[in-house]
Design a protein around this motif. Structure first.
Motif: not given
Lengths: 935, 442
Positions: A65, A147-148, A318
């Motif tokens: 990501e 993420r997720g 992030c």
């Protein structure tokens, strides 16, 4: 081993050849003109195409990501392997065709983030620019920080040989599924651990926050809340929410097996060395799924003590945080297991596809000879269970097993099942539709058949569309969604019941033609085995326009194929062949522009312009059910098919036009396209054993063959020694030096018939005196000669039991054993043999031993040779008949009779042995005089 | 001096071409006893009794109960008219107990542990439906394991052998004495018996090692120093004796010095067996055939084995099997010399005469034969080599084969390979038919 020694052209010795075997060069005038490219250091099997890597390898990449697609590691882990091949670029390619529905987050209507247990997707990709073809296996791993919560990964088997990837698709898929399952199991474990830690952290944080709030409350007597207090309260609330969310996640991850087990297509990974028995035991136990949960929970329960830490309200940005590596994502045990498995895969599938296929064919044929195959075949091979048993519900691994399963089922449920598979194969394709499908999965698939079909096909379309838009020069040659194990024949059988696929297929075709992209999705079968036959047959043509076959016609043409029992399908096949070859010709279009125009006459005969027959061996599939009897009552046409290419035996071939299309593809395209099929040979021509279990023995075979060759050349009395082994008389190799003795034992071990499906009765090195029990157990023993008093005992025992043994003295080069005057062994071990390579000789021996086995089989199972025809018949006449059969029918002379009799005894014992009872090994012997042979 | 006869590797007449090793015992296996046509029991120093299938070699039961080594074992089959035949075995052990086992269920039926000394021999008197145990004293038991009567303590050494004689008598070997006991129905009880000592025979110079009943009229004893005495079973008188098997009168080539140098072990009568005509004695390393009518050794193999012969048995087909401490089993055949000069004496000839009158005739015949060479000889037909230690005993099962037990803890079943192969074929085709594989699948 059935394979003929001819095949050995593709094999190569790894060890250095002896000086002895190098022959003087041929005179100039006799020499054959060399392969034109020989001067460039190439060989006839060398790859002409422009692949930038030297050998097959496995690539694991991730769609990070943070940085996008990136290669993580290659197997073998060697920079040389990938060479100039751009891994980054290729990672981008393969990651761009992920059909996985990796959807995690807050689905509408659910309060908490929901984990999805997505199926892996399996795709075949071709990159003609790079000359690389790959089987790509996409999977998602869970990561709390991602993420997720998901991290998409993929494992790819990359080869320059398209045919290998296409033909070994099933096998690759099965093996990679195991690896993936292992990795995911480990990941779930790690994820659960991580969650637990996080929960503890949160819990701790909550306590701290709570205390702080209490203190503030006490300190605050103004009656209204300060902003600070409100902030704290909010923080507390968010922590509480977070706790609930994480708890939910934990529950979900723990409930994984419970949920999955209900589904037929779930195949739990069983570590080779069971980590903890109760876990795997529960995994295996599909029926008692209730038990599975505690088992799995227990697995996750071993969490080392952990000191919780305070969690800050705001998490890091992030891009600041460092994502976990693959190794960190997975439980270390499972991670190494996965790597082992991947190494195995690499070892299995490297090498020439021809060798792989031949091996698979002979293996499958051998499997059918279940009465005799234990005698000389690898013990490890016999221990292989049909994969169905090992990995329950694992698809497509064993056509055989599945076939049996399906043949047991009544027609009606068959339809249901195939529909189910149909659906499950598509299920994970559409991203948005998943919820729906999950729901419709729950009830049995007996409802509205046509509707579902339509739906599925729509998904397929969507699927393809998605892939079209994903890149330029990548061809998606085929995808497989993991699905329940169904053979093609099964889905075929069910097809007549469901009339809808034809329109669906044509729809797919038309969609495809829209694409002007250079990406070619050559096949997007949800699973090779699942795809309806007609769909499969037409997918190549689907790439281009289908000007000559409209939908209706196509349906008509392909219908006869759906019926495997059709007696008059021969004509149909020829028609279809015609048709299909045209199709396949079209599908090559991109590579060879002259085929863009349909050329209906091409490829009628399996010859190209040079008149060279070019039919690569076909992957062996399940033969027709009728052939599976233990005696394999052969169909009348087995004479034709007796060779390596069991077209006739291949029901898939009979019914499916895919093979035809494939071979015609080779035929029609210019020579490069076929040569490329042997692409990987150039890099690594070591014969790759097609099965994992065989891996170790492959080297051993070669070594044994080499040593045996040396033995028969060196020792003039090799024949009686081999006769001893074949007739079940224990041969003892006596010597002072362990290495020499072991070498001889290894050499001779290839002649030793097994007594059962247990270990080969060979003992390489013994130092203690032998007993009668040893002769029962071992048929070939390496014995140490010692000068010490203990050695005297050893020799004393040897002379005592001399009637049971033949003694080969490695030190003084003598042999004491019974006389041999037969002719069989001389064919087996001719000291003037022209064979030079160990593995070739090994195969030669195996083929002669296989002949011998069939003789023994005939002898054993001829009723009247052993039992009187009428009750009054005296025993003598039976004995006479028996001897006549051996001498005249089987053409055996003198001592050869004893060999066959011994083998027959072994066959009988094996056959009548009750599986429940342990074998009582018995020792048979003859009172025959021995002679001393000297060099 | 005379080396052991060897036969070499080519043994055409040896039918045993297959062997099966039965493992289970953890110590010396000393006893084998036949239960019925296809079962046998083995017992030894580990105190465990195994039941085996003689055909398949399958281990049927493993009987645990004794804590010390087994000293005696006897089959105890009841043929009660009403019930089906019940197979029991009696075992006596050094733990001073006797256990009755049921061979069908493999269970212990009953255990007697009231002995003051180790029971060394067990004899079942089927006729009277009682069994006797011999150790320090002689006890008589009925089927229900009630002690019916017992003798007073005899010696510390105790009874080493027992043999049933006619007229409710038994002969017990106690040291060098032979004691004749008689069972007398007791007056009070209907089922009670009293045991009375009738006679003590002290003709042996050394311990009696073997005791065998030839027929209703004769029994034979053999002692540690090589005396063989033939007794009348009715009046317990000595009929004949042979005490110098090694004597130069029989074997003129043997020097007296050698005789002296021989240890008593080499002349001890280890085991005796008999058929109607002859007594076969395992004496030291040799085998001797003693003809009861001629009252002389008619054939012998002075060094049949490398060491002591432990057990010999007569087979129905005129063959003789012997096993020895050297670990080998040998098959012998009693043959008549072909070049018999005098008119062959029919074997039935002597039987026509009573014992008293036969004496003179026999002497004459013996004289006549002494002029010629011995008429019979033992020919080695085959040998079975498998055990690595002394073969204690063997059991002949007819066509099922031969079971041998040994100090190497093993039992070996020797089988006729041809027959086994045939049987396997039969089983194979039966199984094929059963599996339905015989149907053609075209």
């Amino acid at each position: 081993m059935i394979s003929a020694p001819d095949v050995v052209a593709f094999t190569r010795e790894e060890e250095l050849e002896d000086e002895l075997y190098s022959e003087p060069p041929l005179p100039e005038e006799y020499s054959v003109p060399l392969f034109p490219f020989a001067s460039h250091g190439a060989n006839p099997w060398a790859k002409v195409a422009s692949s930038k890597f030297t050998r097959d390898f496995i690539l694991i990449s991730e769609f990070s990501e943070q940085v996008g697609p990136q290669p993580l590691l290659t197997i073998p882990d060697d920079a040389k392997v990938s060479g100039t091949f751009d891994l980054n670029y290729f990672s981008l390619r393969i990651m761009s065709v992920d059909y996985q529905a990796s959807f995690v987050g807050h689905p509408p209507g659910s309060a908490y983030p929901k984990l999805n247990f997505v199926e892996d997707s399996k795709v075949v990709l071709g990159d003609s620019k790079e000359g690389a073809f790959a089987y790509v296996h996409h999977l998602t791993l869970y990561d709390l920080e991602a993420r997720g919560f998901v991290r998409p990964f993929c494992m790819a088997y990359i080869s320059a040989d398209e045919h290998k990837i296409m033909q070994q698709f099933q096998e690759l898929s099965a093996e990679f599924s195991k690896a993936s399952e292992c990795l995911k199991t480990g990941n779930r474990k790690a994820f659960a651990n991580e969650l637990e830690k996080k929960l503890k952290d949160l819990d701790y944080t909550r306590t701290v926050l709570h205390n702080e709030t209490e203190i503030q409350k006490k300190a605050n007597d103004k009656g209204y809340y300060t902003t600070q207090a409100i902030e704290k309260a909010n923080e507390l609330a968010s922590v509480e929410k977070s706790i609930i969310e994480h708890q939910d996640l934990l529950k979900q991850i723990r409930s994984y097996p419970y949920r999955k087990l209900k589904r037929s297509d779930f195949h739990p990974y069983e570590p080779e060395r069971a980590l903890d028995q109760d876990n795997t035991g529960c995994d295996q136990d599909l029926t008692t799924s209730d038990l599975a949960e505690p088992g799995e929970t227990q697995l996750y329960a071993h969490v080392p003590s952990y000191t919780p830490k305070l969690i800050k309200a705001k998490s890091a940005k992030c891009f600041d945080k460092k994502l976990k590596t693959l190794e960190e994502l997975c439980d270390i045990y499972f991670f190494t297991q996965t790597l082992d498995q991947l190494h195995q895969i690499e070892r299995t599938f490297r090498g020439d596809v021809c060798y792989l296929l031949t091996d698979q064919i002979s293996r499958a044929l051998l499997k059918q000879q279940n009465v005799t195959n234990f005698l000389f075949e690898d013990v490890s091979f016999l221990h292989e269970k049909p994969p169905e048993k090992q990995y329950r519900g694992c698809q497509g691994l064993s056509q055989d097993a599945v076939h049996r399963k399906c043949s047991e089922e009544s027609p009606a449920p068959k339809v249901v099942i195939s529909l189910g598979s149909y659906k499950s194969s598509v299920e994970c394709v559409p991203i948005k539709m998943e919820q729906e499908i999950e729901d419709s999965q729950e009830p049995k698939m007996t409802e509205s058949i046509t509707f579902e079909h339509q739906e599925n096909l729509d998904y397929l379309d969507a699927d393809i569309k998605g892939s079209i838009s994903s890149g330029e020069s990548i061809e998606v040659l085929g995808t497989e969604k993991s699905a329940s194990g169904l053979t093609k024949s099964e889905s075929q059988a069910s097809l007549p019941v469901s009339p809808s696929p034809q329109p669906g297929r044509s729809k797919v075709g038309s969609r495809r033609t829209v694409s002007e992209d250079s990406i070619e999705v050559l096949s997007t079968c949800p699973s090779e085995s699942l795809i309806p036959e007609d769909f499969k047959a037409s997918y190549p043509s689907a790439i281009n326009e289908e000007p000559y076959v409209d939908d209706e016609e196509g349906g008509l043409h392909f219908t006869p194929k759906l019926n495997p029992d059709n007696a008059d399908e021969q004509e149909d096949i020829s028609k279809q062949e015609n048709l299909v070859q045209v199709d396949s010709a079209c599908c090559i279009g991109k590579e060879s522009p002259n085929f863009l125009e349909p050329l209906p006459d091409l490829g009628q005969k399996p010859c190209d312009e040079d008149g060279v027959v070019r039919i690569p061996p076909q992957p062996y599939r399940q033969v027709e059910p009728g052939l599976r009897g233990s005696f394999g009552s052969f169909p009348s046409h087995d004479g034709i098919s007796g060779g390596l290419l069991p077209y006739e035996l291949d029901s898939r071939y009979l019914t499916g036009s895919r093979e035809v299309s494939k071979s015609s593809l080779d035929e029609c395209s210019d020579s490069t396209s076929y040569i490329s099929s042997a692409a990987s040979t150039c890099s690594d021509r070591t014969p790759s054993p097609a099965h994992l279990a065989c891996q170790a023995s492959e080297r051993h075979k070669k070594k044994a063959g080499q040593n045996a060759l040396r033995f028969i050349r060196q020792y003039p009395f090799a024949h009686p020694a081999i006769y001893s082994l074949l007739s079940g008389r224990t041969l003892i190799v006596l010597g002072e030096e362990e290495a020499i003795v072991k070498k001889l034992v290894t050499a001779l071990s290839i002649f030793v018939p097994n007594c059962g499906i247990y270990a080969k009765p060979v003992k390489h090195w013994v130092t203690s005196p032998l007993h009668v029990v040893d002769f029962q157990k071992w048929k070939l023993i390496g014995l140490q000669r010692m000068v010490s008093p203990a050695g005297v005992n050893v020799l004393h025992a040897l002379s005592r039991y001399s009637r049971y043994v033949s003694i080969l003295d490695a030190d003084s080069k003598t042999l004491r054993c019974p006389l041999y005057k037969g002719s069989l062994v001389s064919r087996l071990a001719d000291h003037r043999t022209q064979i030079k390579r160990g593995s070739t000789y090994y195969m030669h021996v195996q083929s002669i031993l296989t002949q011998l086995c069939s003789k023994a089989f005939l002898f054993t199972f001829c009723h009247h040779l052993h039992l009187p025809i009428s009750e009054r018949e005296p025993e003598e006449s039976v004995v006479n008949r028996r001897m006549n059969f051996l001498k005249l029918q089987l053409g055996l002379a003198n001592e050869d009779i004893k060999i066959v009799q011994y083998l027959a005894e072994l066959l009988k014992l094996q056959y009548i042995q009750e599986p429940s009872q342990g074998v009582n090994p018995l020792l048979r012997f003859d009172y025959v005089p021995s002679f001393l042979y000297k060099i | 001096k005379s080396s052991v006869q060897t036969i070499g590797e080519e043994q055409i007449q040896n039918p045993y071409t297959e062997l099966l090793v039965l493992k289970g015992h953890q110590d010396i296996v000393r006893f084998l006893v036949q239960i019925d046509d296809c079962r046998f029991a083995s017992a030894g120093d580990d105190g465990i009794i195994f039941l085996w299938n003689a055909q398949t070699g399958e281990k049927l039961f493993e009987l645990h109960g004794h804590t010390h080594k087994i000293t005696a074992i006897a089959p105890f089959s009841s043929s009660d008219a009403s019930e089906e035949k019940k197979h029991l075995i009696l075992t006596a052990s050094a733990d001073r107990t006797v256990i009755v086992w049921d061979c069908t269920s493999g269970r212990q039926v009953q255990k007697v542990s009231c002995f003051h000394s180790t029971v060394k021999c067990l004899t079942v008197l089927q006729r009277l439906d009682v069994w006797l145990s011999g150790g320090g004293d002689l006890c008589v038991w009925n089927r229900k394991l009630d002690l019916l009567c017992k003798t007073s303590h005899l010696t510390d050494a105790g009874i080493s052998a027992l043999v049933e004689l006619p007229k409710n008598c038994v002969a017990a070997a106690v040291g060098r004495e032979l004691i004749i006991f008689r069972l007398v129905a007791s007056n009070e009880g209907s089922e009670g018996w009293n045991v009375l000592e009738v006679k003590r025979l002290v003709d042996h110079q050394d311990n009696i090692l073997s005791l065998v009943s030839v027929n209703d009229l004769t029994f034979v004893t053999g002692s540690h120093v090589g005396e063989l005495i033939v007794w009348d079973a009715l009046d317990w008188t000595k009929q004949a004796s042979e005490c110098n098997f090694w004597d130069s009168s029989v074997h003129p080539d043997v020097q007296p010095e050698i005789k002296l140098s021989e240890s008593p072990n080499e002349t001890s009568v280890q085991h005796l067996t008999s058929d109607e005509e002859c007594v076969f004695a395992a004496v030291g390393k040799g085998i001797y055939v003693y003809n009861l009518q001629m009252k002389r050794v008619i054939a012998c193999q002075r060094t049949a084995h490398d060491s002591s012969v432990l057990h010999i048995e007569r087979l129905p087909n005129r063959q003789l099997i012997s096993c020895s401490e050297d670990g080998s089993v040998r098959i012998w055949e009693l043959r008549e010399k072909q070049q018999l000069p005098a008119e062959p004496v029919p074997t039935g000839f002597f039987n026509m005469w009573g014992f008293g009158r036969a004496n003179k005739q026999a002497n004459q015949a013996a004289k006549k034969m002494q002029e010629n060479t011995p008429v019979y000889f033992l020919e080695l037909v085959g040998d079975l080599i498998g055990h690595s230690s002394a073969v204690q005993m063997f059991l002949y099962f007819g066509e099922l084969g031969l079971a041998t037990c040994s100090a190497d803890h093993l039992i070996i079943l020797w089988k006729d390979g041809e027959r086994e192969s045939r049987l396997r074929s039969l089983t194979l085709f039966q199984k094929l038919a059963q599996n339905g594989d015989l149907q053609l699948k075209f």
